[in-house]
Design a protein around this motif. Structure first.
Motif, PDB file in Angstrom:
ATOM      1  N   SER A  97      -5.989  -5.730 -27.360  1.00  0.00           N
ATOM      2  CA  SER A  97      -5.887  -7.024 -27.564  1.00  0.00           C
ATOM      3  C   SER A  97      -5.611  -7.909 -26.169  1.00  0.00           C
ATOM      4  N   GLY A  98      -5.577  -7.174 -25.164  1.00  0.00           N
ATOM      5  CA  GLY A  98      -5.521  -7.920 -23.908  1.00  0.00           C
ATOM      6  C   GLY A  98      -4.329  -8.604 -23.693  1.00  0.00           C
ATOM      7  N   GLU A 136     -12.191   0.346 -34.533  1.00  0.00           N
ATOM      8  CA  GLU A 136     -12.415  -0.746 -35.467  1.00  0.00           C
ATOM      9  C   GLU A 136     -12.597  -2.104 -34.781  1.00  0.00           C
ATOM     10  N   SER A 137     -11.769  -2.301 -33.790  1.00  0.00           N
ATOM     11  CA  SER A 137     -11.821  -3.846 -33.214  1.00  0.00           C
ATOM     12  C   SER A 137     -12.316  -3.890 -31.780  1.00  0.00           C
ATOM     13  N   ALA A 138     -12.363  -3.045 -31.038  1.00  0.00           N
ATOM     14  CA  ALA A 138     -12.444  -2.992 -29.607  1.00  0.00           C
ATOM     15  C   ALA A 138     -13.827  -3.600 -29.218  1.00  0.00           C
ATOM     16  N   TRP A 139     -14.132  -4.356 -28.150  1.00  0.00           N
ATOM     17  CA  TRP A 139     -15.669  -4.833 -27.993  1.00  0.00           C
ATOM     18  C   TRP A 139     -15.971  -3.926 -27.087  1.00  0.00           C
ATOM     19  N   THR A 140     -17.322  -4.211 -26.785  1.00  0.00           N
ATOM     20  CA  THR A 140     -18.250  -3.417 -25.854  1.00  0.00           C
ATOM     21  C   THR A 140     -17.663  -2.965 -24.745  1.00  0.00           C
ATOM     22  N   TRP A 141     -17.217  -4.171 -23.938  1.00  0.00           N
ATOM     23  CA  TRP A 141     -16.514  -4.053 -22.583  1.00  0.00           C
ATOM     24  C   TRP A 141     -15.121  -3.135 -22.468  1.00  0.00           C
ATOM     25  N   GLU A 142     -14.565  -3.094 -23.677  1.00  0.00           N
ATOM     26  CA  GLU A 142     -13.388  -2.202 -23.772  1.00  0.00           C
ATOM     27  C   GLU A 142     -13.923  -0.866 -23.918  1.00  0.00           C
ATOM     28  N   GLU A 196      -0.055  -3.701  -6.920  1.00  0.00           N
ATOM     29  CA  GLU A 196      -0.376  -4.570  -7.960  1.00  0.00           C
ATOM     30  C   GLU A 196      -0.864  -3.667  -9.339  1.00  0.00           C
ATOM     31  N   VAL A 197      -0.285  -4.014 -10.336  1.00  0.00           N
ATOM     32  CA  VAL A 197      -0.493  -3.205 -11.824  1.00  0.00           C
ATOM     33  C   VAL A 197      -1.207  -4.496 -12.777  1.00  0.00           C
ATOM     34  N   ASP A 198      -2.450  -4.145 -13.251  1.00  0.00           N
ATOM     35  CA  ASP A 198      -3.200  -4.838 -14.179  1.00  0.00           C
ATOM     36  C   ASP A 198      -3.131  -4.200 -15.501  1.00  0.00           C
ATOM     37  N   THR A 199      -2.535  -4.757 -16.552  1.00  0.00           N
ATOM     38  CA  THR A 199      -2.319  -4.345 -17.931  1.00  0.00           C
ATOM     39  C   THR A 199      -3.317  -5.092 -18.837  1.00  0.00           C
ATOM     40  N   ARG A 200      -4.332  -6.075 -18.251  1.00  0.00           N
ATOM     41  CA  ARG A 200      -4.964  -6.513 -19.223  1.00  0.00           C
ATOM     42  C   ARG A 200      -6.151  -5.678 -20.084  1.00  0.00           C
TER      43      ARG A 200
END
Length: 893
Positions: free
Chosen positions: A694-695, A713-719, A686-690
């Motif tokens: 920008s998910g 510039e834009s990524a969130w902390t979880w990223e 299974e491949v997860d590309t989320r």
């Protein structure tokens, strides 16, 4: 047989039939002319039964003739004027005549002017040996010759033959007020579950020469071309004669026929114990055992002594005794038993014209006795008891000691299974008997059955230790049902007892591996070499194994084959206790990375055939999560991000050029499919590309420049937390270095200023609300589990901008060394990881397993037992919770 003068025995027989046999009483009332003669003490000749009325439909004529025959044969039998040979011969002759009439009628109805050729009925069983029961069915095999079978214009031979066969059965089985002609059972034909009612004669020959079952060999002792194109039928029987009568002294035939007898000797089934309810046919010491005794010796010696090839049971016993193959006294005893048992069997069937073989109970037994001319049921039992006892004793003498093998006797087999650990012995016995009966294609040959017998004791012993032996044996059953051939598989287990034990452990404890075996039993072949339980090779070595010289589809299939073998072997290492789950976890990741390498190269080459390449640009595959950390489980998916280097405004140079963005997005789609879509060789990952920029709202593939800009510039902390485990798994060294440089800069501080701890605490709370633990052993999602450890580690890394390593264990070590994590966190990481990797195989529901599986888990994580395992898990979770609380506590300050 014909009596033209008064015989008082007939009058007495009619009186008994009227009083005790409702079926015979009914016929007497409906055939007044015949009844009048019988009551006058005269038995009309059987030849007088024929009805000469061309206007009467053939089906009705046969039904009336059968009714009359049933009456005359029964009364002649009850009066003692027709012996068993005369009774069964008359019934068999009528069956032949009825079958012939039905075949001619079916052909004539479809092709009125055609000769009835090209279609034949091979009589098996008691019809074949002229020993038909009073109320028996017939068991023909219907064959046809496509070249000579009459058929309609533009009709295929097979279609015509099936239509003829169906009409034959309909004519014989149709019921109306006059009764029926014969019950017809076509299930003795080759592979009845998959073949049409009538078979081409050449196909049938091929079957019997190559894949017939042992019981079919015995069945053909009594085979006879009975109706239709006799020459065609006889030619078929002549051709397959070597299949039945082998010149070599085939003592293996004992084992073949014993397999049938044992299944019938079911000591749990009603009718085994002698007395009321005793099954005259299948019971211990019954008719079947007389027949099998004769057939076993016929099969052993009949290949060299044609005189033994007598179809009828008593004739065969006589021939065997005359040839010195069996004791003459035993032959006489068995023949007498056969006569007595068959005679009473006919009495039971006369009562209601039912195909039954069991003595009734209570008053009904008395009624059978009186029909036979006795006063009470116990007198009938006294008559039969010596015969049953003698037959059982004689037949028992040819049953050799089974030694350590699994018994074929149901009672003993059930006891053996219970001793092995099976609570549901009934279900287990049914499964074993099903295998021995050749129900599955893989177990149809004598060689496969012999191999099965050799390995069954070890398998049953291993399965009996399972937490759920019934589930384990069902998994083995599923695997055997799907095998095209089981000979090599079973011989492999026989030759390698340790492998048989390992298979038992897999089926017992590791449902995911057992299911994989059920789909592809050849996976076990990979465990033949002892090195299969060693760590898998390097990524380059694995990629070399996965490379294939065929086309793109062949490459996809080959990678799936190799990955399946490697993942199965890695899982087996845990079940066998041969490897540390941490090493297995790393092995899973190397296998996945090698697959990405091979399939990415193949997909790029395939894509370039149409669209060319983008100059100065290449694809980069970035792994995150467990794949990025190089530590997968058996069930892990792949968290991937697709990037490309170079100018996003460039264009490919192929016959169908594409802009770089579209080019790499389509290429990424192709690669995702190559990694995830199931082919004939099975699924892959299974491949997860989320986790891409920008998910799910963003493009599947982005340029490296765009990725860098997004992360800065834009990524969130979880990223950014996810980025701490990022690792390039495909791309040139230059592209990999450029990508990792971007990531290093972002993790080092080139990113938005956010409240990392607050964000992480909020995210963890949301995750806990939406993804609670699946069970008490969920070492990932439970408080203090691996997710809490990951959150604490990633927060510490981002806050202190140190300890970065895609491998979580090494990252923990770096944080401990820097004073940003408690000293016990590396041990906590290792225990939780070992537990997760193991549980994914043996307790994927995270519930408490049975004790035998508990021992396996404890051994895998290096602890003495289950209490120590639970204690270590509790202690570890508390330490991790404290670490995570300390991270949040600082934020509170």
């Amino acid at each position: 047989m014909t009596k033209s003068v008064f015989d008082s025995r007939l009058v007495d027989a009619v009186a008994r039939a009227t009083a005790h046999a409702p079926f015979l009483a009914m016929i007497l009332s409906r055939e007044p002319e015949i009844a009048e003669q019988l009551r006058a003490g005269i038995l009309p000749p059987l030849e007088s039964l024929a009805i000469d009325d061309p206007a009467m439909p053939p089906g009705r004529r046969l039904r009336l003739e059968r009714r009359r025959l049933a009456l005359l044969v029964a009364i002649g039998d009850l009066a003692g004027l027709l012996d068993l040979t005369a009774v069964t011969g008359a019934l068999s002759d009528f069956a032949d005549r009825a079958l012939e009439t039905a075949i001619r009628t079916a052909i004539h109805e479809r092709t009125p002017d055609a000769a009835p050729t090209g279609f034949t009925a091979i009589a098996l069983g008691k019809q074949g040996s002229h020993e038909l029961n009073y109320s028996s069915d017939i068991d023909p095999i219907l064959l046809f010759d496509p070249a000579t079978l009459p058929r309609r214009a533009r009709e295929e031979p097979q279609e015509a033959a099936v239509r003829i066969a169906k009409r034959v059965v309909e004519l014989l089985q149709a019921r109306d007020g006059d009764g029926y002609v014969l019950r017809v059972d076509l299930r003795l034909r080759p592979s009845p579950e998959a073949t049409p009612a009538a078979l081409p004669v050449e196909a049938a020959i091929g079957y019997y020469e190559s894949q017939a079952l042992p019981w079919e060999r015995a069945a053909f002792i009594r085979a006879r071309a009975a109706a239709g194109d006799i020459a065609l039928g006889q030619g078929f029987l002549d051709t397959i004669r070597p299949f039945v009568w082998r010149r070599a002294l085939d003592f293996g035939a004992i084992g073949e026929i014993r397999g049938i007898s044992r299944r019938i000797r079911d000591h749990h089934a009603q009718g085994q114990a002698f007395g009321p309810g005793f099954d005259l046919k299948r019971g211990r010491g019954g008719i079947r055992e007389v027949e099998f005794f004769a057939q076993i010796h016929q099969l052993i010696h009949g290949g060299r002594d044609p005189a033994l090839r007598a179809p009828a049971t008593r004739d065969a016993l006589g021939a065997l005794a005359a040839g010195g193959w069996i004791d003459p006294d035993e032959a006489r005893s068995l023949s007498a038993s056969y006569t007595a048992l068959r005679t009473i069997e006919h009495r039971v069937q006369m009562i209601d014209d039912r195909q039954t073989h069991a003595l009734p109970v209570g008053d009904a037994l008395d009624s059978v006795a009186r029909l036979h001319g006795l006063d009470r049921g116990d007198e009938l039992l006294d008559l039969l008891r010596p015969h049953v006892t003698a037959t059982a004793r004689i037949y028992d003498a040819i049953e050799p000691d089974e030694g350590d093998a699994l018994s074929h006797d149901r009672t003993r087999l059930a006891a053996q299974l219970a001793a092995a650990g099976f609570a549901d012995t009934t279900g287990a016995v049914q499964r074993v008997e099903q295998w021995r009966g050749g129900s599955y294609a893989a177990l149809r040959s004598p060689a496969a059955l012999a191999a099965l017998e050799a390995v069954l004791p070890a398998l049953i012993e291993a399965l009996g230790t399972a937490p759920d032996p019934h589930a384990a044996i069902l998994r083995l059953d599923a695997m055997l049902s799907r095998l095209p051939s089981a000979i090599n598989f079973l011989r492999l287990l026989e030759a390698r007892p340790a492998l048989a034990r390992l298979l038992g452990a897999i089926l017992s404890h590791a449902a995911p591996l057992a299911e994989a075996l059920g789909q592809r039993a050849s996976l076990l072949d990979g465990l033949i070499d002892a090195t299969a339980l060693d760590a898998v090779g390097s990524i380059d070595e694995l990629a070399g194994e996965m490379a294939d010289d065929g086309d793109y589809q062949a490459q996809l299939d080959h990678v799936r084959k190799i990955v399946g073998e490697k993942r199965f072997a890695l899982g087996a290492q845990i079940v066998a206790g041969a490897s540390d789950p941490l090493e297995v976890s790393a092995g899973y990741a190397r296998v996945a990375e090698a697959a990405i390498h091979v399939l990415a190269h193949a997909t790029i080459e395939e894509f370039a055939l149409k669209h060319g390449r983008v100059p100065g640009s290449e694809l980069v595959v970035l792994a995150l999560g467990r794949m990025g950390g190089g530590a997968l489980t058996h069930a892990s998916d792949l968290d991937l991000i697709y990037l490309f280097t170079g100018d996003f405004a460039a264009e490919s140079d192929g016959a169908k050029p594409l802009g770089a963005v579209l080019y790499y997005n389509r290429l990424a789609q192709r690669l995702t499919a190559a990694l995830s879509v199931a082919t004939a060789a099975g699924p892959l990952y299974e491949v997860d590309t989320r986790l891409r920029p920008s998910g799910t709202q963003g493009p599947l593939s982005v340029s490296l420049d765009g990725f860098a800009r997004y992360q800065r510039e834009s990524a969130w902390t979880w990223e950014h937390m996810a980025l701490t485990r990022a690792r390039v798994v495909f791309g040139s060294p230059d592209a990999a270095a450029a990508t990792m440089a971007v990531i290093a800069a972002v993790l080092g501080g080139d990113r938005p200023d956010r409240d990392i701890i607050a964000d992480a605490i909020k995210m963890r709370a949301e995750m806990a609300a939406h993804k609670p633990p699946t069970g008490p052993l969920d070492a990932k999602l439970s408080p203090g589990g691996l997710v809490d450890l990951e959150f604490a580690v990633h927060v510490a890394q981002l806050v202190h901008r140190t300890g970065f390593d895609a491998n979580l264990g090494r990252a923990v070590e770096a944080l401990v060394a820097a004073g940003h994590a408690p000293p016990g966190m590396r041990a906590a990481h290792d225990l939780l990881t070992r537990l997760i990797v193991t549980l994914r195989l043996v307790a994927p529901d995270a519930q408490f397993p049975e004790p035998t599986t508990q021992a396996l888990i404890a051994r895998a994580i290096g602890l003495p037992g289950w209490p120590e395992t639970l204690a270590a898990l509790t202690r570890t979770r508390q330490e991790v919770m404290q670490f995570w609380h300390d991270i949040g506590g600082r934020h509170g300050d």
